[in-house]
Design an enzyme around this catalytic site. Structure first.
Site, PDB file in Angstrom:
ATOM      1  N   ASP A  41      -9.317 -42.693 -17.417  1.00  0.00           N
ATOM      2  CA  ASP A  41      -8.399 -41.598 -17.744  1.00  0.00           C
ATOM      3  C   ASP A  41      -7.043 -42.173 -18.132  1.00  0.00           C
ATOM      4  O   ASP A  41      -6.922 -43.368 -18.352  1.00  0.00           O
ATOM      5  CB  ASP A  41      -8.314 -40.603 -16.581  1.00  0.00           C
ATOM      6  CG  ASP A  41      -8.027 -41.303 -15.276  1.00  0.00           C
ATOM      7  OD1 ASP A  41      -7.211 -42.245 -15.290  1.00  0.00           O
ATOM      8  OD2 ASP A  41      -8.635 -40.938 -14.246  1.00  0.00           O
ATOM      9  N   LYS A  63      -6.587 -36.168 -19.737  1.00  0.00           N
ATOM     10  CA  LYS A  63      -6.074 -34.951 -20.376  1.00  0.00           C
ATOM     11  C   LYS A  63      -6.429 -34.933 -21.855  1.00  0.00           C
ATOM     12  O   LYS A  63      -6.301 -35.919 -22.542  1.00  0.00           O
ATOM     13  CB  LYS A  63      -4.542 -34.934 -20.299  1.00  0.00           C
ATOM     14  CG  LYS A  63      -4.011 -34.719 -18.927  1.00  0.00           C
ATOM     15  CD  LYS A  63      -2.519 -34.405 -19.031  1.00  0.00           C
ATOM     16  CE  LYS A  63      -1.894 -34.263 -17.676  1.00  0.00           C
ATOM     17  NZ  LYS A  63      -1.781 -35.523 -16.940  1.00  0.00           N
ATOM     18  N   MET A 178       3.891 -38.667  -6.935  1.00  0.00           N
ATOM     19  CA  MET A 178       3.807 -37.375  -7.643  1.00  0.00           C
ATOM     20  C   MET A 178       4.876 -36.399  -7.147  1.00  0.00           C
ATOM     21  O   MET A 178       4.610 -35.217  -6.959  1.00  0.00           O
ATOM     22  CB  MET A 178       2.413 -36.741  -7.437  1.00  0.00           C
ATOM     23  CG  MET A 178       1.299 -37.572  -7.998  1.00  0.00           C
ATOM     24  SD  MET A 178      -0.331 -36.945  -7.533  1.00  0.00           S
ATOM     25  CE  MET A 178      -0.538 -37.635  -5.898  1.00  0.00           C
TER      26      MET A 178
HETATM   27  N1  SAH Z   1      -4.046 -44.133  -7.296  1.00  0.00           N
HETATM   28  C1  SAH Z   1      -2.708 -44.325  -7.809  1.00  0.00           C
HETATM   29  C2  SAH Z   1      -1.839 -43.099  -7.659  1.00  0.00           C
HETATM   30  C3  SAH Z   1      -2.270 -41.946  -8.487  1.00  0.00           C
HETATM   31  S1  SAH Z   1      -1.184 -40.595  -8.312  1.00  0.00           S
HETATM   32  C4  SAH Z   1      -2.075 -45.521  -7.114  1.00  0.00           C
HETATM   33  O1  SAH Z   1      -2.628 -46.068  -6.172  1.00  0.00           O
HETATM   34  O2  SAH Z   1      -0.999 -45.942  -7.561  1.00  0.00           O
HETATM   35  C5  SAH Z   1      -0.096 -40.832  -9.673  1.00  0.00           C
HETATM   36  C6  SAH Z   1       1.292 -41.109  -9.172  1.00  0.00           C
HETATM   37  O3  SAH Z   1       1.458 -42.489  -8.909  1.00  0.00           O
HETATM   38  C7  SAH Z   1       2.385 -40.783 -10.171  1.00  0.00           C
HETATM   39  O4  SAH Z   1       2.696 -39.415 -10.176  1.00  0.00           O
HETATM   40  C8  SAH Z   1       3.520 -41.617  -9.637  1.00  0.00           C
HETATM   41  O5  SAH Z   1       4.120 -41.007  -8.520  1.00  0.00           O
HETATM   42  C9  SAH Z   1       2.802 -42.846  -9.156  1.00  0.00           C
HETATM   43  N2  SAH Z   1       2.823 -43.925 -10.178  1.00  0.00           N
HETATM   44  C10 SAH Z   1       1.769 -44.465 -10.805  1.00  0.00           C
HETATM   45  N3  SAH Z   1       2.172 -45.445 -11.634  1.00  0.00           N
HETATM   46  C11 SAH Z   1       3.513 -45.517 -11.527  1.00  0.00           C
HETATM   47  C12 SAH Z   1       4.522 -46.332 -12.114  1.00  0.00           C
HETATM   48  N4  SAH Z   1       4.216 -47.296 -13.005  1.00  0.00           N
HETATM   49  N5  SAH Z   1       5.809 -46.112 -11.772  1.00  0.00           N
HETATM   50  C13 SAH Z   1       6.138 -45.157 -10.896  1.00  0.00           C
HETATM   51  N6  SAH Z   1       5.236 -44.375 -10.300  1.00  0.00           N
HETATM   52  C14 SAH Z   1       3.946 -44.545 -10.596  1.00  0.00           C
END
Ligand code: SAH
Length: 515
Positions: A41, A63, A178
């Site tokens: 995704d 999406k 998020m």
């Molecule tokens: N499984 C993922 C999280 C998915 S939820 C993990 O372990 O990182 C998605 C959220 O992760 C986003 O809304 C944001 O809050 C955070 N996120 C993912 N990549 C990011 C990045 N490069 N910089 C800041 N926040 C990030």
């Protein structure tokens, strides 16, 4: 891996890391190269998918224009049906599969369906973001614990986050995934629960990428600062005294191309390098090839090549692909570089000459202007070609300029058409994505990449997308093809190489200095 359809395949839930393609584990990367299919995704860096061998089938479940991600149920069914066909599948997930990634729900369904699975952890956003921003999450001077919460609980039907109770805790670090949308509400609840309004707070946007941005404020002011600076996801909120340690440690500066989306149309195997360079400048490369190069094996020319062994002459290359597929063909037929001993080497330009050099061959003739016409002129100008052999390495779309020129000087020609150029199909969501959000820059590195772009999108759409981005051309020959289609060229590389294209983009982005 097995493609035995009588056996159920295995699903590998692999953490891809958060946004930078280098943050996947070795194990995850290896599984990707070896799988039969990948289900991905928007959260996984696309370069990881783009670089895969073409035989690996890709399924996009993110999406689509105008609608949300594919429902989790459909993704689960897709995984199960692929495994039942005997395929080994990597389910590639952003960050870590088990941290706000719904990995748990996916494996529960797989278990119910009796599908074998393995889980490969990933670098979760907070560790990468903290590293990029220079925030030592558990610096023992400030924090004895780390708490990770979702700011999205309402929409994701998870348990409620006890913000008031969290607010009462002291001596640690709170991280919110998020959290951008609900930030005002969360901050209100934290403060009403007893959090100090001047708690150190940071929001890190696109952490550990060249587009990284950091907004810092006191907790009470954080929502306003984020609104003023137009903070958009993906972003992570970090609260606690460790945030103040960032000063002087934040080492990752936004690049000059921060956040710019740059379409790379050349075949992926030839674009990994340019993607890497662009990432260093903070850009987000979009490797969506508009041409695909496939080798021709055992073309009749090889016999001629072998028969001409020992005759003095030239071997002429006009593309990187030619160099690669010629040398691959040479070793397939059991020869090594010594079989070129009697031939002098000509290359059309610095890119082709560079590809030769990487494989241990030095081009003695490289014209100053990288066109086949110029190469033909220089080749025939002073060289005595009478009785010599000229081995012309080419693709199916190359023209006969070189052949005609050297034949007129009395040379014998061995024509080796070692590759053909095809138009790949783009996955439908990429077609939609590019139409709806044209990239900031589109790079064309040969006439055939332009033809492919027009073929894939259709002429009308291609022109409309190009008009809304900046088109960058590698050199005069490509520029002519672009302009013949009626597209405007924003910049042409002075040096006709990938680095030249990057330089042209950098120059375009530079503000005009008043004279
Ligand atoms: N499984 C993922 C999280 C998915 S939820 C993990 O372990 O990182 C998605 C959220 O992760 C986003 O809304 C944001 O809050 C955070 N996120 C993912 N990549 C990011 C990045 N490069 N910089 C800041 N926040 C990030």
């Amino acid at each position: 891996m097995s493609r035995d359809t009588s056996e159920t395949g295995t699903i590998y839930l692999v953490g891809a890391g958060p946004g930078h393609p280098g943050l996947i584990t070795r194990l995850g990367h290896q599984l990707l190269q070896d799988c039969d299919a990948v289900v991905y995704d928007d959260l996984a860096p696309y370069e990881l998918v783009a670089e895969l061998p073409p035989n690996i089938v890709r399924y996009y479940v993110g999406k689509r224009a105008g609608r949300h991600s594919q429902p989790q149920k459909e993704t689960n069914s897709l995984l199960i049906s692929l495994a039942e066909k005997g395929l080994n599948v990597v389910r590639l997930k952003g960050g870590d599969p088990f941290i706000f990634g719904r990995g748990g729900e996916e494996v529960t369904r797989l278990k119910e369906a009796g599908v074998p699975f393995r889980i490969v952890p990933g670098v979760t956003a907070v560790t990468a973001v903290a590293a990029g921003a220079g925030i030592p999450l558990t610096d023992r001077r400030d924090a004895a614990w780390l708490l990770m919460a979702t700011g999205h609980e309402a929409a994701s039907a998870s348990l409620p986050v006890p913000w008031e109770e969290i607010a009462a805790l002291r001596g640690g670090t709170v991280v919110i995934y998020m959290g951008v949308g609900a930030l005002p509400e969360i901050v209100k609840r934290l403060i009403s629960g007893g959090a100090a309004p001047d708690t150190h707070a940071a929001v890190v946007v696109s952490g550990y990428t060249g587009a990284q941005r950091i907004v810092t404020a006191e907790l009470a002011d954080l929502p306003r600062s984020c609104a003023e600076q137009d903070v958009q996801p993906p972003a992570l909120v970090i609260l606690g005294d460790v945030v103040k340690r960032m000063d002087g440690v934040g080492w990752m500066q936004p690049g000059v191309l921060a956040g710019r989306r740059i379409l790379i149309t050349r075949p992926y195997e030839a674009s990994a390098e340019i993607c890497g360079i662009l990432r260093k400048y903070g850009a987000e490369p979009l490797p969506l090839p508009t041409i695909e190069i496939r080798p021709f094996e055992d073309v009749p020319g090889w016999d001629g090549f072998e028969r001409s062994s020992g005759r003095h002459g030239w071997i002429v290359f006009t593309s990187r692909a030619g160099v690669q597929h010629f040398l691959d063909g040479l070793s397939r037929r059991g020869h090594d570089l010594r079989s070129l001993h009697d031939l002098e080497i000509a290359a059309v330009g610095p890119g082709t000459a560079g590809a030769l050099w990487e494989r241990g061959l030095k081009a003695g003739l490289v014209p100053t202007v990288a066109t086949v016409e110029r190469l033909a002129e220089e080749l025939t100008a002073e060289k005595n070609l009478r009785g010599a052999v000229v081995v012309r390495v080419r693709g199916d779309l190359s023209d006969d300029t070189i052949e005609k020129a050297v034949a007129s000087k009395g040379a014998g020609i061995v024509r080796l058409t070692v590759y053909r150029t095809m138009t790949p199909e783009w996955e439908p969501h990429w077609v939609e994505n590019v139409k709806e959000y044209p990239p900031d820059y589109i790079t064309f590195t040969s006439g055939s990449t332009v033809d492919g772009f027009v073929k894939i999108l259709g002429r009308g759409e291609a022109l409309s997308v190009a008009a809304r981005s900046k088109v960058v051309s590698i050199g005069p020959v490509t520029t002519k093809v672009i302009e013949d289609y009626g597209m405007e060229v924003a910049a042409e590389a002075a040096l006709h190489t990938q680095e030249g294209v990057v330089k042209a983009i950098l120059l375009l982005g530079r503000p005009v200095t008043p004279v």
